[in-house]
Design an enzyme around this catalytic site. Structure first.
Site, PDB file in Angstrom:
ATOM      1  N   TYR A 151      -2.567 -40.727 -24.992  1.00 41.27           N
ATOM      2  CA  TYR A 151      -1.396 -41.580 -24.787  1.00 41.27           C
ATOM      3  C   TYR A 151      -0.833 -42.062 -26.127  1.00 41.27           C
ATOM      4  O   TYR A 151      -1.546 -42.683 -26.917  1.00 41.27           O
ATOM      5  CB  TYR A 151      -1.826 -42.767 -23.921  1.00 41.27           C
TER       6      TYR A 151
ATOM      7  N   ASP B 182     -10.667 -46.182 -20.137  1.00 42.67           N
ATOM      8  CA  ASP B 182      -9.418 -46.749 -19.641  1.00 42.67           C
ATOM      9  C   ASP B 182      -9.138 -46.092 -18.292  1.00 42.67           C
ATOM     10  O   ASP B 182      -8.728 -44.938 -18.223  1.00 42.67           O
ATOM     11  CB  ASP B 182      -8.291 -46.473 -20.628  1.00 42.67           C
TER      12      ASP B 182
ATOM     13  N   ILE C  10      -6.981 -47.012 -15.888  1.00 45.27           N
ATOM     14  CA  ILE C  10      -5.749 -47.574 -15.346  1.00 45.27           C
ATOM     15  C   ILE C  10      -5.137 -46.690 -14.261  1.00 45.27           C
ATOM     16  O   ILE C  10      -4.422 -47.170 -13.386  1.00 45.27           O
ATOM     17  CB  ILE C  10      -4.734 -47.808 -16.494  1.00 45.27           C
TER      18      ILE C  10
ATOM     19  N   LYS D 164      -0.199 -49.125 -12.742  1.00 45.95           N
ATOM     20  CA  LYS D 164       0.008 -47.758 -12.268  1.00 45.95           C
ATOM     21  C   LYS D 164      -0.340 -47.605 -10.790  1.00 45.95           C
ATOM     22  O   LYS D 164       0.428 -47.023 -10.021  1.00 45.95           O
ATOM     23  CB  LYS D 164      -0.823 -46.778 -13.109  1.00 45.95           C
TER      24      LYS D 164
END
Length: 474
Positions: free
Chosen positions: A145, A231, A233, A273
């Site tokens: 990302y 992570d 998410i 998300k």
């Protein structure tokens, strides 16, 4: 004397990345069905807008929550006053339960191990402050990302060393790539404090496999001072819950709860998300290390989640009937929309990495490059943004080592807008193919007449013959 600090004037934020520049171009000329039908379509923003109707329906059916009432009585004053930065206990419990439900209750989360933050951006940065000193390094698998260059490095002074992953094995993490990144960090005199992964992956749209997780746990077990940050998410975006494996599940199944590894594994989560609520700014750190929880809680005072937001979401997440239906329906809609994008791209002759999660696809446009270079990738990206008027993210912004890959988002628009995007891209590719065919035909004619000349073609057209292109793809 300089008026501003070095931090204020440094250029390490990453805002000049093509990832962010594409957003800027979109904001100058955003597509609107009525007001600006020829504007740029935003396909560079990983937002989940597919289930707003479910959330809005719940709000209508639960007016007390949205009106800040309890048992019909207003609690506005209670929520308007200062709250302890530990957060509302009711919300932390509801969030911990939702995280467990998101993983089919294969593991459970203790709300005492949660630290609330203003989104995952804040959570990741806070963990860097807790785990590393300025100049220390974290290893990240590529592609990753683009915002991590900002979130992990800008204010903390932490360095990122890439774990170079390849399309040859679907960009999976390998033991060799992990060890090479570790050795590279040592050559740079960097003290490695941890490995950070996104699971499911942004930008790949794939869940981390059992094999990859085992490689990572073997690595941190061997290196006693190294943390693993996962992570997660996008955990609720996996099209099948059984395909997503949390690091907490590995700790449980490998019976690592009572080992030193247990305290060195941390999770970042957010509702941005899975619930499509990035504007609510709700993130969290989950850690089994009490010292990390204590330090992160103190730091969270710089980025609190409002009491009103916590109260509303506590009510929503505590509705188990709603959350169960939402998670199932969200997965179904994301899967359908992803297939719509993949099918549309395949009809144009563009392939994607096989994915099973996320709000985007990792799209292979290597055959559209004029050369196998990142300069050619940027040329193609500019054509797509300014001429086709689609904002997508080039792989170089995600630190991919192979030019020609792009992240394309699909969940932040209507089906009609996605169809329009495919029509625009098809026209662009068809025009390029026509130009290429003309070039090949002209070359054959010149060859037969044994004349030597040069041919001018547009900058973006792929210049190899069909035979050469197939060889390159192999």
């Amino acid at each position: 004397m300089d008026l501003l600090s070095r931090k204020a004037t440094c250029n390490s934020h990453g805002q000049d990345s093509s990832y962010f520049l594409g957003w800027e171009e979109y904001e100058k000329n955003p597509h609107d069905v009525v007001k600006n039908p020829h504007g740029i379509i935003q396909m560079g923003l990983a937002e989940n807008q597919l289930c707003f109707d479910l959330l809005e329906s719940w709000l209508i059916q639960n007016p007390d929550a949205a009106s800040f009432k309890r048992d019909g009585q207003s609690i506005f004053r209670e929520l308007a006053l200062f709250q302890d930065y530990n957060g509302l206990s009711s919300f932390k419990k509801a969030l911990a339960d939702f995280m467990s439900e998101n993983r089919q209750n294969r593991v459970s989360f203790d709300s005492k191990n949660l630290v609330l933050t203003a989104g995952a951006t804040s959570a990741n940065e806070t963990l860097m402050f807790c785990l590393a000193n300025p100049g220390d390094a974290f290893l990240l698998p590529t592609p990753y990302y683009p915002g991590f260059d900002r979130d992990l490095k800008w204010r903390t002074g932490v360095e990122i060393v890439p774990i170079q992953c390849s399309s040859r094995n679907g960009f999976c993490i390998t033991k060799l790539a992990l060890e090479e990144a570790y050795e590279q960090a040592k050559k740079l005199n960097l003290n490695v404090k941890g490995v950070l992964i996104t699971n499911p992956s942004n930008p790949l749209g794939t869940t981390t496999t059992q094999t990859e997780l085992n490689i990572l746990f073997e690595f941190i077990s061997k290196n006693k001072n190294i943390h693993l940050v996962s992570d997660e998410i996008y955990s609720g975006t996996a099209f099948s819950s059984s395909e997503f494996i949390s690091v907490m599940e590995i700790l449980k199944t490998n019976q690592l709860e009572n080992t030193d590894v247990f305290k060195r594994v941390h999770i970042v989560y957010s509702l941005s998300k899975d619930l499509g609520l990035p504007g609510f700014r709700v993130g969290a750190i989950y850690s089994n290390d009490k010292d990390v929880i204590s330090a992160a809680t103190k730091m969270s005072s710089f980025g609190l989640v409002s009491s009103q937001t916590q109260y509303l979401l506590s009510s929503l997440l505590s509705d188990k009937k709603f959350t169960k239906n939402y998670l199932r329906e969200n997965q179904r809609r994301l899967n359908n929309r992803q297939r719509m994008l993949v099918t549309g791209l395949e009809a144009i002759g563009i392939g994607c990495l096989k994915s099973n999660a996320g709000l985007f696809c990792w799209v292979d446009m290597r055959h559209l490059l004029s050369s196998k270079t990142f300069e050619a990738e940027m040329d193609l990206w500019k054509k797509i943004v300014y001429e086709v008027k689609l904002n997508i993210s080039p792989g170089s912004s995600c630190h991919c080592e192979e030019p020609g890959w792009f992240r394309v988002c699909f969940a932040n628009m209507s089906e009609e807008t996605l169809n329009l995007a495919m029509k625009r891209l098809k026209k662009f590719v068809d025009n390029g193919t026509l130009s290429r065919s003309c070039q090949v035909g002209e070359s054959q004619s010149l060859k037969s007449s044994r004349k030597k000349t040069t041919t001018t073609v547009s900058n973006w057209v792929f210049r190899l013959s069909f035979h050469d292109r197939d060889t390159e793809e192999r």
